[in-house]
Design an enzyme around this catalytic site. Sequence first.
Site, mmCIF file in Angstrom:
data_model
loop_
_atom_site.group_PDB
_atom_site.id
_atom_site.type_symbol
_atom_site.label_atom_id
_atom_site.label_comp_id
_atom_site.label_asym_id
_atom_site.label_seq_id
_atom_site.Cartn_x
_atom_site.Cartn_y
_atom_site.Cartn_z
ATOM 1 N NE ARG A 46 -3.003 0.408 3.323
ATOM 2 C CZ ARG A 46 -2.623 0.743 4.863
ATOM 3 N NH1 ARG A 46 -2.610 2.566 4.043
ATOM 4 N NH2 ARG A 46 -2.687 0.283 5.818
ATOM 5 C CE1 TYR A 97 -13.847 12.066 -16.870
ATOM 6 C CE2 TYR A 97 -12.739 12.503 -14.244
ATOM 7 C CZ TYR A 97 -13.511 12.370 -15.212
ATOM 8 O OH TYR A 97 -14.058 10.558 -15.204
ATOM 9 C CG ASP A 170 -6.279 16.994 -15.406
ATOM 10 O OD1 ASP A 170 -5.650 15.877 -16.255
ATOM 11 O OD2 ASP A 170 -7.259 16.031 -15.211
ATOM 12 C CE LYS A 195 -9.488 9.275 -19.372
ATOM 13 N NZ LYS A 195 -10.378 8.014 -19.385
HETATM 14 C C1 LIG Z 1 -9.038 15.087 -18.011
HETATM 15 C C2 LIG Z 1 -9.182 14.239 -17.547
HETATM 16 N N1 LIG Z 1 -8.463 14.418 -15.776
HETATM 17 C C3 LIG Z 1 -9.052 13.060 -14.711
HETATM 18 C C4 LIG Z 1 -9.835 11.867 -15.496
HETATM 19 C C5 LIG Z 1 -9.968 10.603 -14.884
HETATM 20 O O1 LIG Z 1 -8.958 9.534 -14.763
HETATM 21 P P1 LIG Z 1 -9.157 7.878 -14.394
HETATM 22 O O2 LIG Z 1 -10.226 7.864 -15.612
HETATM 23 O O3 LIG Z 1 -8.327 7.744 -15.044
HETATM 24 O O4 LIG Z 1 -10.122 8.290 -12.880
HETATM 25 C C6 LIG Z 1 -10.083 11.680 -17.140
HETATM 26 C C7 LIG Z 1 -11.138 10.707 -17.629
HETATM 27 O O5 LIG Z 1 -11.508 10.173 -18.030
HETATM 28 C C8 LIG Z 1 -9.565 13.149 -18.128
HETATM 29 O O6 LIG Z 1 -10.271 12.781 -19.458
#
Ligand SMILES: Cc1ncc(COP(=O)(O)O)c(C=O)c1O
Length: 374
Positions: A46, A97, A170, A195
């Site tokens: 962990r 997001y 991000d 992604k």
């Molecule tokens: C811009 C962005 N940030 C964060 C995330 C969250 O990532 P995760 O789905 O791996 O938790 C996403 C998911 O689509 C995203 O498009």
Amino acid sequence: MSEDPRIASLLAQGYHFLDRETGAIVPPIHLAATFHKSVEDFGYRREASPTTAIAERMLTELNGGPSLAFASGISAAVAILETVRPGQHVIAHRTVYQGIKRWMRRMEESRGVDVSFVDVRDADAVRAAARPGRTALIWTEVVVNPTLEVVDVEQLATVAHEAGARLAIDATFTPPVTLRPLERGADLVMQSATKYLNGHSDAVAGVVSAQKPDALWREIETVRTYTGSILHPLDAWLVMRGLRTLPLRFERASATALQVARHFERHPKVERVSYPGLESHPDHDVAVRELRGGFGGMMALYVKGGRAEALRVAEAVRLIVQATSLGGVESLIEHRASFEADVNPVPENLLRLSVGIEDPADLIRDLEQALATV
Ligand SMILES: Cc1ncc(COP(=O)(O)O)c(C=O)c1O
């Protein structure tokens, strides 16, 4: 060699990984949950574990700062946001997001943290929103999901630092082969490695990288340990596998996306296409300056009409897959307003397209036939 190898060479070789014990050129997957006391690096999974640690070393090279791997992009984001104290203030771009925006709303309701949502491309709007002594963090994506607006990281870092705040980026839509936000002044960068970094839609993962392993970074690591949100070794291995082809995949997706965007920009059934690589994109100049290795595979198609027409097109594709997520080798399409219109200003006629590595002509033909149904 006279010059350092380029990033594509380093990634293709997994940063020249070599297992000293066996000679294996691919990292092993260690699943152990606990480790013998005589070993100092690892105690309990962990907190840290060997396969995930190898992935973190690669991500450290890639993002240009010490890196922590998380069980998802959202858990990486939440670990950063957990460092904001009650009474402090966050400024975020008006579109964030949706999962992260929902968490920010929760912080406002239950943790006494105020969040101001502004257009962070407007430096004056950010300055006006800043609360001296209280604004701890500014948060944005570079290429924004799903509107495809593009934020100038360098400009925002300057404004953040003038306000005494840290800038967290991000960078999920813009992997480090095209932009390294830490080099442009951001304090923290996070990615959903689900992604582009993994790129095969078969792992869920996140990463946080920092300028330096300072107190803030250690606090983020502590949140990860307390919440158990470290990346699982199997997913860490899949991300490492994916990273080897990241430059190729991103280059191909970017080239194809530009072709697709240009084709549909003046289509009778399409109101407009938002793609940072198009000259018609309002933030095109920022994108050209910032995204040095391609504009990526993400675009927004605004179908003429409204919700019904957009949904019909999304239903009608045959090769492209109607599914959530992005940044994989397969092209995906999604009507975003269906599940984020309650938190983000997303037009009802917007379809988000994640362009993969298929033949561009096939993708164009598929979208043509789907648009012919409306
Ligand atoms: C811009 C962005 N940030 C964060 C995330 C969250 O990532 P995760 O789905 O791996 O938790 C996403 C998911 O689509 C995203 O498009």
